[in-house]
Write a protein that holds these residues in place. Structure first.
Motif, PDB file in Angstrom:
ATOM      1  N   THR A  52       0.810  -1.241   0.078  1.00 15.92           N
ATOM      2  CA  THR A  52       0.138   0.169  -0.104  1.00 15.92           C
ATOM      3  C   THR A  52       0.668   1.113   0.005  1.00 15.92           C
ATOM      4  N   LEU A  53       1.811   1.154   0.720  1.00 14.28           N
ATOM      5  CA  LEU A  53       2.987   2.482   0.912  1.00 14.28           C
ATOM      6  C   LEU A  53       3.572   2.457  -0.264  1.00 14.28           C
ATOM      7  N   GLU A  54       4.149   1.447  -1.032  1.00 11.41           N
ATOM      8  CA  GLU A  54       4.704   1.759  -2.110  1.00 11.41           C
ATOM      9  C   GLU A  54       3.808   2.000  -3.446  1.00 11.41           C
ATOM     10  N   THR A  55       2.781   1.683  -3.265  1.00 17.97           N
ATOM     11  CA  THR A  55       1.701   2.483  -4.456  1.00 17.97           C
ATOM     12  C   THR A  55       1.378   3.885  -4.235  1.00 17.97           C
ATOM     13  N   ILE A  56       1.195   4.145  -3.192  1.00 23.35           N
ATOM     14  CA  ILE A  56       0.886   5.651  -2.886  1.00 23.35           C
ATOM     15  C   ILE A  56       2.366   6.414  -3.111  1.00 23.35           C
ATOM     16  N   ASP A  57       3.415   5.803  -2.825  1.00 25.00           N
ATOM     17  CA  ASP A  57       4.781   6.464  -3.079  1.00 25.00           C
ATOM     18  C   ASP A  57       4.945   6.878  -4.835  1.00 25.00           C
ATOM     19  N   LYS A  58       4.745   5.664  -5.246  1.00 23.08           N
ATOM     20  CA  LYS A  58       4.774   5.703  -6.709  1.00 23.08           C
ATOM     21  C   LYS A  58       3.865   6.738  -7.405  1.00 23.08           C
ATOM     22  N   LYS A  59       2.614   6.794  -6.931  1.00 20.46           N
ATOM     23  CA  LYS A  59       1.635   7.745  -7.392  1.00 20.46           C
ATOM     24  C   LYS A  59       1.798   9.112  -7.079  1.00 20.46           C
ATOM     25  N   THR A  60       2.483   9.248  -5.910  1.00 17.74           N
ATOM     26  CA  THR A  60       2.847  10.496  -5.644  1.00 17.74           C
ATOM     27  C   THR A  60       3.917  11.102  -6.397  1.00 17.74           C
ATOM     28  N   LEU A  61       5.012  10.180  -6.697  1.00 18.48           N
ATOM     29  CA  LEU A  61       6.076  10.672  -7.291  1.00 18.48           C
ATOM     30  C   LEU A  61       5.742  11.029  -8.711  1.00 18.48           C
ATOM     31  N   TYR A  62       4.830  10.252  -9.394  1.00 11.99           N
ATOM     32  CA  TYR A  62       4.316  10.686 -10.627  1.00 11.99           C
ATOM     33  C   TYR A  62       3.500  12.170 -10.808  1.00 11.99           C
ATOM     34  N   SER A  63       2.568  12.287  -9.858  1.00  6.00           N
ATOM     35  CA  SER A  63       1.854  13.323  -9.624  1.00  6.00           C
ATOM     36  C   SER A  63       2.798  14.711  -9.455  1.00  6.00           C
ATOM     37  N   LEU A  64       3.798  14.493  -8.645  1.00  7.51           N
ATOM     38  CA  LEU A  64       4.957  15.553  -8.507  1.00  7.51           C
ATOM     39  C   LEU A  64       5.793  15.822  -9.696  1.00  7.51           C
ATOM     40  N   LYS A  65       6.246  14.775 -10.456  1.00  3.59           N
ATOM     41  CA  LYS A  65       6.783  14.931 -11.638  1.00  3.59           C
ATOM     42  C   LYS A  65       5.922  15.602 -12.701  1.00  3.59           C
ATOM     43  N   LYS A  66       4.606  15.528 -12.844  1.00  3.88           N
ATOM     44  CA  LYS A  66       3.817  15.965 -13.570  1.00  3.88           C
ATOM     45  C   LYS A  66       3.651  17.418 -13.305  1.00  3.88           C
ATOM     46  N   LEU A  67       3.592  17.761 -12.078  1.00  3.30           N
ATOM     47  CA  LEU A  67       3.477  19.267 -11.494  1.00  3.30           C
ATOM     48  C   LEU A  67       4.760  19.819 -11.938  1.00  3.30           C
ATOM     49  N   GLY A  68       5.856  19.235 -11.445  1.00  2.00           N
ATOM     50  CA  GLY A  68       7.284  20.106 -11.863  1.00  2.00           C
ATOM     51  C   GLY A  68       7.445  20.460 -13.166  1.00  2.00           C
ATOM     52  N   GLU A 237      -0.606   8.239   5.022  1.00  2.00           N
ATOM     53  CA  GLU A 237      -1.602   9.407   5.194  1.00  2.00           C
ATOM     54  C   GLU A 237      -0.776  10.704   4.710  1.00  2.00           C
ATOM     55  N   TYR A 238       0.544  10.792   5.074  1.00  2.00           N
ATOM     56  CA  TYR A 238       1.163  11.974   4.684  1.00  2.00           C
ATOM     57  C   TYR A 238       1.419  12.032   3.030  1.00  2.00           C
ATOM     58  N   LEU A 239       1.793  10.831   2.502  1.00  2.00           N
ATOM     59  CA  LEU A 239       2.056  10.877   1.162  1.00  2.00           C
ATOM     60  C   LEU A 239       0.449  11.033   0.508  1.00  2.00           C
ATOM     61  N   LYS A 240      -0.511  10.534   0.898  1.00  2.00           N
ATOM     62  CA  LYS A 240      -1.829  10.991   0.458  1.00  2.00           C
ATOM     63  C   LYS A 240      -2.150  12.351   0.386  1.00  2.00           C
ATOM     64  N   GLU A 241      -1.850  12.971   1.546  1.00  2.14           N
ATOM     65  CA  GLU A 241      -2.137  14.328   1.724  1.00  2.14           C
ATOM     66  C   GLU A 241      -1.103  15.298   0.690  1.00  2.14           C
ATOM     67  N   LEU A 242      -0.048  14.843   0.551  1.00  8.04           N
ATOM     68  CA  LEU A 242       0.929  15.501  -0.294  1.00  8.04           C
ATOM     69  C   LEU A 242       0.357  15.417  -1.839  1.00  8.04           C
ATOM     70  N   ARG A 243      -0.001  14.046  -2.163  1.00  4.54           N
ATOM     71  CA  ARG A 243      -0.479  13.913  -3.533  1.00  4.54           C
ATOM     72  C   ARG A 243      -1.716  14.860  -3.820  1.00  4.54           C
ATOM     73  N   SER A 244      -2.466  14.760  -2.631  1.00  4.61           N
ATOM     74  CA  SER A 244      -3.821  15.551  -2.782  1.00  4.61           C
ATOM     75  C   SER A 244      -3.432  17.142  -3.302  1.00  4.61           C
ATOM     76  N   TYR A 245      -2.719  17.636  -2.340  1.00  3.22           N
ATOM     77  CA  TYR A 245      -2.014  19.129  -2.556  1.00  3.22           C
ATOM     78  C   TYR A 245      -1.492  19.188  -3.834  1.00  3.22           C
ATOM     79  N   THR A 246      -0.664  18.171  -4.564  1.00  2.00           N
ATOM     80  CA  THR A 246       0.178  18.172  -5.552  1.00  2.00           C
ATOM     81  C   THR A 246      -1.033  18.273  -6.683  1.00  2.00           C
ATOM     82  N   ASN A 247      -1.932  17.521  -6.854  1.00  2.00           N
ATOM     83  CA  ASN A 247      -2.900  17.501  -7.598  1.00  2.00           C
ATOM     84  C   ASN A 247      -3.674  18.843  -7.704  1.00  2.00           C
TER      85      ASN A 247
END
Length: 344
Positions: A52-68, A237-247
């Motif tokens: 579960t952690l690895e999945t949200i980690d990868k999704k957050t990385l992808y979202s950050l890459k898109k935003l960057g 929870e932390y990475l989910k929040e980070l991904r939400s703000y990133t999106n």
């Protein structure tokens, strides 16, 4: 003297001793089986939550890459405005116009232009290298280019060319996210050693060895996993929040950028036809104002940091929730005001 009953007594005693040994062996095997089952359940619980952690980690990385990437491309687009605006004679002050926006500090045009030049080189370097580290870093720490300080002590925003590129990449951690770590590369970067290290370290600890107190060791593993599962829950929870703000940030920048590209094209056409601000109609002057304000709010959005790095590697990086929410709220108000003013 003969002892006719002795063989019977000895035989009976041997049987009793043998039975006791068999019972003891059965109990030992049962305890070992229970210990192994306890460890295996702990391992399965860990693997489930780790995935579960690895999945949200990868999704957050992808979202950050898109935003960057979007941030850098948006900053590059500021050149379209600069080229048109600087041709206008008797033009209004860019800085004065930006002061009319709520919660937007006065932005010098030269600062915007320097950021635009540096962003072109950062994006080019990131894409040429085939890596996503710089894009992810810029998404999380966008303000570093305008507010950061190079290792020489010089403000990055005042540098240009290769010096700006080198200083910015260094400030972003060398422009790369550390690989490995069992699939939680981002987690290692932002969660801090205190959270990330135990999650990674325990992955090789699910084994009972000959000579150990199996029952005691299995309980130790079980308790250790319970502690790690709590850390994983915090990390998820932390990475989910980070991904939400990133999106959210991505959606807001993308929305404003679409409006900006339409408006700056209208400005370019106006300047090609008439470059004297004093001869502009009210609507044409409003077009100039709208472009200035769009650049100002986009500058604010693209330089808004998501995280505040910690000097202590043990600590989790602070997610700048209040600052992000304030920037997004301001952007929405500006968007509503400007889209009302725009004459299509």
């Amino acid at each position: 003297m003969s002892f006719p009953l002795l063989p019977i007594i000895i035989g009976s005693a041997s049987a009793v001793i043998g039975a006791a040994g068999l019972t003891s062996g059965t109990i030992g095997a049962k305890k070992l089986k229970e210990a192994n089952e306890r460890v295996e359940k702990s391992r399965l619980d860990y693997e489930k939550e780790r995935k579960t952690l690895e999945t949200i980690d990868k999704k957050t990385l992808y979202s950050l890459k898109k935003l960057g990437k979007l941030k850098l491309e948006t900053i590059q687009d500021f050149e379209l405005f600069a080229l048109a605006f600087e041709q206008i004679k008797n033009r209004p002050s860019f800085e004065t116009k930006t002061e009319e926006l709520p919660h937007i500090p006065k932005v010098p045009l030269k600062k915007v232009e320097k950021l635009q030049v540096a962003s072109t080189e950062i994006l080019g370097t990131a894409l040429a290298a085939g890596g996503s580290g710089a894009l992810i870093g810029f998404a999380a720490y966008g303000g570093i280019m305008s507010l950061g300080v190079a290792s020489t002590g010089t403000a990055i925003g005042s540098l240009s060319g290769a010096a700006a590129t080198k200083a910015t990449l260094a400030a972003l951690g060398g422009g790369s996210i550390a690989a490995g770590g069992g699939g939680i590369a981002l987690g290692q970067l932002v969660l801090g050693v205190a959270v990330a290290a135990p999650i990674i370290a325990i992955s090789g600890g699910f084994a009972l060895y000959k000579g150990q107190d199996y029952e005691k060791k299995s309980h130790e593993i079980q308790n250790e996993v319970k502690d790690v599962l709590k850390l994983i829950a915090i990390a998820v929870e932390y990475l989910k929040e980070l991904r939400s703000y990133t999106n959210d940030m991505y959606s807001e920048i993308d929305k404003l950028r679409c409006v900006y590209l339409d408006e700056v094209e209208q400005l370019r056409k106006l300047v090609d036809k008439n470059a004297n601000y004093n001869n502009y109609t009210i609507e044409e002057k409003e077009l100039v104002d709208i472009n200035i304000k769009l650049v100002a709010i986009l500058y604010k959005l693209t330089t808004q940091d998501l995280l505040q790095p910690s000097n202590n590697k043990e600590e989790q990086q602070k997610l700048l929730k209040a600052e992000i929410e304030e920037t997004l709220e301001t952007s929405k108000k500006v968007y509503n005001q400007l889209t009302t003013d725009i004459k299509y």
